[in-house]
Design an enzyme around this catalytic site. Structure first.
Site, PDB file in Angstrom:
ATOM      1  N   ASP A 183       0.881  -1.164   0.000  1.00 50.47           N
ATOM      2  CA  ASP A 183       0.000   0.000   0.000  1.00 50.47           C
ATOM      3  C   ASP A 183       0.925   1.222   0.000  1.00 50.47           C
ATOM      4  O   ASP A 183       2.130   1.115   0.273  1.00 50.47           O
ATOM      5  CB  ASP A 183      -0.922  -0.014   1.218  1.00 50.47           C
TER       6      ASP A 183
HETATM    7  C1  BGC Z   1      -4.965   3.374   0.286  1.00 49.94           C
HETATM    8  C2  BGC Z   1      -5.091   2.357  -0.824  1.00 49.94           C
HETATM    9  C3  BGC Z   1      -5.011   3.047  -2.161  1.00 49.94           C
HETATM   10  C4  BGC Z   1      -3.697   3.806  -2.240  1.00 49.94           C
HETATM   11  C5  BGC Z   1      -3.487   4.508  -3.563  1.00 49.94           C
HETATM   12  C6  BGC Z   1      -3.742   4.267   0.110  1.00 49.94           C
HETATM   13  O1  BGC Z   1      -3.797   5.328   0.989  1.00 49.94           O
HETATM   14  O2  BGC Z   1      -4.896   2.735   1.531  1.00 49.94           O
HETATM   15  O3  BGC Z   1      -6.301   1.658  -0.692  1.00 49.94           O
HETATM   16  O4  BGC Z   1      -5.148   2.137  -3.206  1.00 49.94           O
HETATM   17  O5  BGC Z   1      -3.662   4.763  -1.210  1.00 49.94           O
HETATM   18  O6  BGC Z   1      -4.293   5.602  -3.694  1.00 49.94           O
END
Ligand code: BGC
Length: 782
Positions: A277
Site C-alpha cells: 500500500d
Molecule cells: C490506500 C489504498 C489506495 C492507495 C493509492 C492508500 O492510501 O490505503 O487503498 O489504493 O492509497 O491511492
C-alpha cells in the site's frame, strides 16, 4: 571546418554506440524475462522494484522535474526502462469505480468515471452474477481510460463497525467477502486489465493504520482474516495483491514472510505480483516526509513484497546500496523482478491497446442503478408502508442528505463521477411531488453548509476527517402544517467516512441529538395525522438503530448507492423494484455488544500502538449467535415486498464421504415478483476445538420469481467447507460427529434443518505453522 567535421564524427560514434547497445540489450517481450533481468544494472533493477513516487497524483500540480503521467489522477504505476523496452504501466483506484481526474489542462474532453455502489452495498446483493456484471462495467472504464490495474477490490473483514473504511469492504463474514470479491475480479479481468486485491491482511482499522501492531491468533487469521483473500486468490487469480499497512504479530504485513510467501505463494499457489500500500512499511506520515527515512526495504523484498509503492528516493538509494553490497538476497530480488515483469507482460500497455477515452458511461449508469437497488435492505416495513405508490399527494422530504445524497465514501475509494442523483431528484424523476416549501428551505441550507464543510476540509488538508452537517431544527407548528398538507414523510439519515479515520461512537455510530429530535418531531407530527414516516439510510457502514426504529414505519437501508442513488431509491420506494438485499454484517443493539468493542482501536487509547484481537474467531454473527446476544438486525436479515416459503430440503447422503449436495426449494408465496437470498449454515461438532453455533458455508440467490413460482437451489459442501483450523495440528480438520445443515432466510431465521454425519476425523489440509504471537494473548472461547 575542422570542428564541424569532428562534431559529425562524434555524432556518428554516438549513434553507432547506441545502436550496438540497443542491439546488445535484450528487449522485453522478445528476449526471455531472465535474459532481461540478467542485463539489468542494480539501478535499473531498483527502478522496477521501487515505484516512481506520486507524480500528478489525484491531479495535484506536478512538482518541478516530475514526469507527466499518462492518466491524470492515477495513483501510481511502475517506472519504465527504455533501454530494455520495459514500459510504464498505470494503477488507479478504487473499489467503487475508477478514480481519475475528470478534467485536464488545455483539454476540452472530460474523463468522468461511473460511481458504483460502495462495497457494503454491492455485497448486500449476495448476487455474484450481478457483481460480475458490475466488474465488467468497471473494467471497461479501466481499459478505455488507459489504465492497467484497478486498485480494488478491498475485502477486509468488518471486525468493528467504527472502521472508517468498512464502506469499501464487504462483510463480517469471509465467505461472503471472498465470493463477492471473486465475482468482481472476474468481471474486471475479463477485459484483460488487472485488479489489486487489498489490503492483505488484517487492515481492520484506520486509527494509526500505518503502524498499529495487530495481535491475532493463527486460527483467527486463517479462518476469518485470510479466508476471503484465499477464496479470491484461488477462484479469480487477481493480477496483483496490495499488502496492508499494519503489523501482524510484530511484523509489517509488507515484510511478513509467513503472509507473503508461506501462505500466499506456497500454500495458495499465487503467481501474481504483490505491491505495498502507498508508503507501506513507513511507520507514519512524519517518517515519510523525513529526509532519508526508509522502510525496511530488505525485509520487504525478501519476504516477497515485489514492488514498493509509490516509492521514495530514499528507498531506492537504500536498495541500490543493499544490492551492491550483497546485503539483500539476489535470489529474492530477481524473483520479485520476474513477478513484476510477468505482470507487465500481460498489460494492455504491452499489447499496445488503443484506448478510446470513451467508455460507455450511459450503459454503466444503468448497471449502477440496478446494482444499487438490489443491494438495498428493507430493514422494517410496518403495515406495508413501502412501496409507496400514491403519486397524487406530496412527499415531505426531511434530512440534509435527502437533498445531497451521498454516492460513496471519501479518500481513495471516492470516484469523480459526472453527477449524483439526489433523493429529491430521484423521487421527482419517478413522478412524485415534493413539498416545495421544504425544498426551498433545505436546498440553500445544504448548499451553504456543504460549501463551508468543503472549505474546512480543504484548509485542514489531506488528513481532515469528514464532518456531518447538523440537521436544522424543525418548528412544531411547521411540522403540523406539513403533516396535514403532505401524504407521507421521508427522512434521510446520512453518514460519510473514509480512509485515515475511524468513525466516532457518538454522533456517528449513535445518531446525533439533532437527528433524534428530527425523527421524534417528524414522527409525532405525521403519526398524529395518521400518516407514515419512512427512513432512508444513506450510510456506508453500521449505525445504531435499536433506540429509534420503533418510532418510524419503514426503514430502507439504501447504503451509499453510487451516482444513480436517488433513482435507485425511487425504484424501490415506488415498487418498480422489489428490494432483495440482506445484511452482510450485524447491526447490534448497542456498540458495547460488539465482541471487539473492548479491544478497538487498541492501546493506549489516545494513540493506539497495539490492538489485541481477543475476540478471536468470534467476529460478527459468529459471536452474537453463539453467545446469544440479541442484535437489532442480524447478519443475513432483509425483508421483501413479497414472502417466500422454504421446502424440500434434501441432502445427497446422510453420511459425508467426499462432498455433499444440498438442495432446497424456494417459493414466492406473496403478491409481487421477488428474489430471495438463501443462506446455508452448518453447525459442526466441537470435541476437538470450540466452534461458533453455526457458520455460513454457502449461499445463493433465486432468480426473479413471479408470485407462485418456485426454484430449486443446489449447493455443494466439500470437506473444507466443514473444517475448522486446529492450531495444535496446523491443519484444517473436519471432526467426526453429527453436523446440522441449517437453511436460513437470515442467520437467526432458520427455516429448515437436516443432519448428516462424518464417520472419522478428516484432515483436509496440513499447513505450515505461521503468525506466531509476539506476546501471549488469550482469545474468547465458546
Ligand atoms: C490506500 C489504498 C489506495 C492507495 C493509492 C492508500 O492510501 O490505503 O487503498 O489504493 O492509497 O491511492
Amino acid at each position: 571546418m575542422k570542428t564541424s567535421k569532428l562534431k559529425i564524427l562524434a555524432f556518428i560514434a554516438l549513434v553507432s554506440s547506441q545502436l550496438i547497445n540497443a542491439q546488445k540489450a535484450p528487449q522485453f517481450g522478445k528476449a526471455s524475462i531472465d535474459e532481461v533481468i540478467a542485463a539489468m544494472t542494480p539501478e535499473e533493477k531498483v527502478d522496477l522494484l521501487v515505484g516512481p513516487g506520486m507524480p500528478d497524483y489525484a491531479g495535484l500540480v506536478p512538482l518541478e522535474g516530475e514526469p507527466d503521467v499518462r492518466v491524470l489522477g492515477q495513483a501510481g504505476g511502475n517506472s519504465g526502462i527504455e533501454r530494455l523496452g520495459i514500459p510504464e504501466t498505470v494503477f488507479a483506484d478504487g473499489p467503487a469505480g475508477l478514480r481519475i481526474q475528470p478534467k485536464r489542462q488545455n483539454d476540452p474532453n472530460t474523463y468522468y468515471a461511473t460511481a458504483f455502489p460502495v462495497g457494503t452495498a454491492l455485497a448486500s446483493t449476495w448476487n455474484t452474477q450481478l457483481i460480475e456484471e458490475v466488474g465488467k462495467a468497471m473494467g471497461e472504464e479501466v481499459k478505455e481510460y488507459g489504465v492497467d490495474v484497478l486498485l480494488a477490490p478491498a475485502l477486509n473483514i468488518h471486525r468493528n463497525p467504527l472502521n472508517g473504511r468498512n464502506f469499501e469492504y464487504y462483510s463480517e463474514d469471509p465467505l461472503v467477502s471472498g465470493k463477492i470479491a471473486s465475482a468482481y475480479i472476474k468481471g474486471i479481468q475479463s477485459h484483460d486489465v488487472g485488479t489489486s486485491v487489498k489490503h492483505f491482511a488484517a487492515n481492520n482499522q484506520e486509527t494509526n493504520r500505518l503502524s498499529v501492531n495487530a495481535h491475532i491468533s493463527e486460527r483467527a487469521m486463517r479462518e476469518i482474516y485470510l479466508r476471503g483473500f484465499e477464496i479470491a486468490v484461488k477462484e479469480a487469480q487477481p493480477w496483483t495483491i496490495m499488502t496492508a499497512y499494519n503489523k501482524i504479530n510484530g511484523t509489517y504485513a509488507s515484510a511478513n514472510e509467513d503472509l507473503l510467501t508461506t501462505v500466499l505463494r506456497e500454500e495458495w499457489g499465487y503467481k501474481g505480483m504483490v505491491m505495498t500500500d502507498w508508503f507501506g512499511g513507513y511507520p507514519g506520515f512524519a517518517a515519510i516526509n523525513e529526509k532519508g527515512s526508509v522502510s525496511d526495504v530488505i525485509a520487504q523484498m525478501e519476504s516477497g513484497n515485489d514492488l514498493l509503492m509509490p516509492g521514495t528516493k530514499a528507498q531506492k538509494e537504500a536498495l541500490i546500496k543493499a544490492i551492491k553490497e550483497g546485503t539483500v538476497s539476489e535470489e529474492a530480488i530477481n524473483r520479485n523482478l520476474r513477478r513484476i515483469l510477468n505482470y507487465i507482460l500481460k498489460t494492455p500497455t504491452v499489447a499496445n491497446y488503443k484506448y478510446s477515452n470513451q467508455p460507455d458511461l450511459k450503459a454503466h449508469a444503468q448497471v449502477t442503478r440496478n446494482a444499487a437497488t438490489e443491494g438495498m435492505v428493507l430493514l422494517k416495513n410496518e403495515e406495508k408502508a413501502l412501496p409507496y405508490k400514491d403519486k397524487s399527494g406530496t412527499v415531505a422530504l426531511f434530512g440534509n442528505t435527502s437533498y445531497d445524497f451521498i454516492a460513496g465514501g471519501t479518500g481513495s475509494g471516492d470516484v469523480n463521477e459526472a453527477y449524483t442523483v439526489s433523493l429529491l431528484e430521484g423521487l421527482k424523476n419517478a413522478g412524485y411531488s415534493i413539498d416545495q416549501e421544504l425544498e426551498k428551505t433545505y436546498v440553500p441550507f445544504v448548499k451553504a453548509s456543504t460549501e463551508k464543510e468543503m472549505k474546512r476540509r480543504a484548509e485542514e488538508g489531506l488528513l481532515a476527517a469528514v464532518q456531518r452537517i447538523p440537521e436544522m431544527s424543525l418548528e412544531k407548528a411547521m411540522l403540523a402544517k406539513k403533516a396535514k398538507a403532505s401524504e407521507v414523510a421521508v427522512i434521510t439519515i446520512g453518514r460519510n467516512a473514509g480512509e485515515q479515520h475511524d468513525r466516532k461512537i457518538n454522533d456517528d455510530f449513535y445518531l446525533g441529538q439533532d437527528e433524534v429530535k428530527m425523527i421524534n418531531a417528524v414522527s409525532e407530527a405525521f403519526h398524529a395525522e395518521g400518516k407514515k414516516v419512512i427512513v432512508i439510510l444513506n450510510i456506508g457502514g453500521v449505525i445504531e438503530t435499536a433506540s429509534w426504529k420503533d418510532k418510524v414505519d419503514a426503514i430502507l437501508l439504501a447504503w451509499q448507492a453510487g451516482q444513480e442513488g436517488g433513482n435507485s431509491v425511487a425504484d424501490v420506494f415506488s415498487g418498480e423494484k422489489n428490494p432483495s438485499g440482506k445484511l452482510t454484517m450485524t447491526f447490534p443493539m448497542d456498540y458495547n455488544n460488539q465482541p471487539s468493542a473492548a479491544n478497538f482501536p487498541g492501546i493506549p487509547a489516545n494513540d493506539p500502538k497495539e490492538v489485541f484481537y481477543k475476540d478471536g474467531i468470534y467476529v460478527g454473527y459468529r459471536y452474537f449467535n453463539t453467545f446469544n446476544v440479541k442484535p437489532s438486525y442480524e447478519f443475513g436479515y432483509g425483508n421483501s415486498y413479497t414472502t417466500f416459503e422454504y421446502s424440500d430440503l434434501k441432502l445427497s447422503e446422510s453420511t459425508f464421504d467426499d462432498e455433499l449436495e444440498v438442495s432446497v426449494k424456494v417459493t414466492n408465496t406473496g403478491e409481487v415478483a421477488g428474489k430471495e437470498v438463501v443462506q446455508v449454515y452448518v453447525a459442526a461438532p466441537s470435541a476437538m476445538v470450540d466452534k461458533p453455533s453455526e457458520e455460513l458455508r454457502a449461499f445463493g440467490k433465486t432468480e426473479l420469481l413471479k408470485p407462485g413460482k418456485s426454484q430449486q437451489l443446489k449447493f455443494t459442501l466439500k470437506a473444507r467447507d466443514l473444517a475448522s483450523f486446529v492450531n495444535e495440528k496446523s491443519a484444517w480438520m473436519a471432526e467426526k460427529g453429527t453436523y446440522t445443515v441449517k437453511i436460513g432466510a437470515s442467520s437467526l431465521d432458520i427455516q429448515l434443518t437436516e443432519d448428516f454425519s462424518v464417520e472419522n476425523d478428516i484432515t483436509v489440509e496440513k499447513v505450515n505453522p505461521a503468525f506466531p504471537l509476539d506476546v501471549p494473548m488469550e482469545t474468547l472461547k465458546n
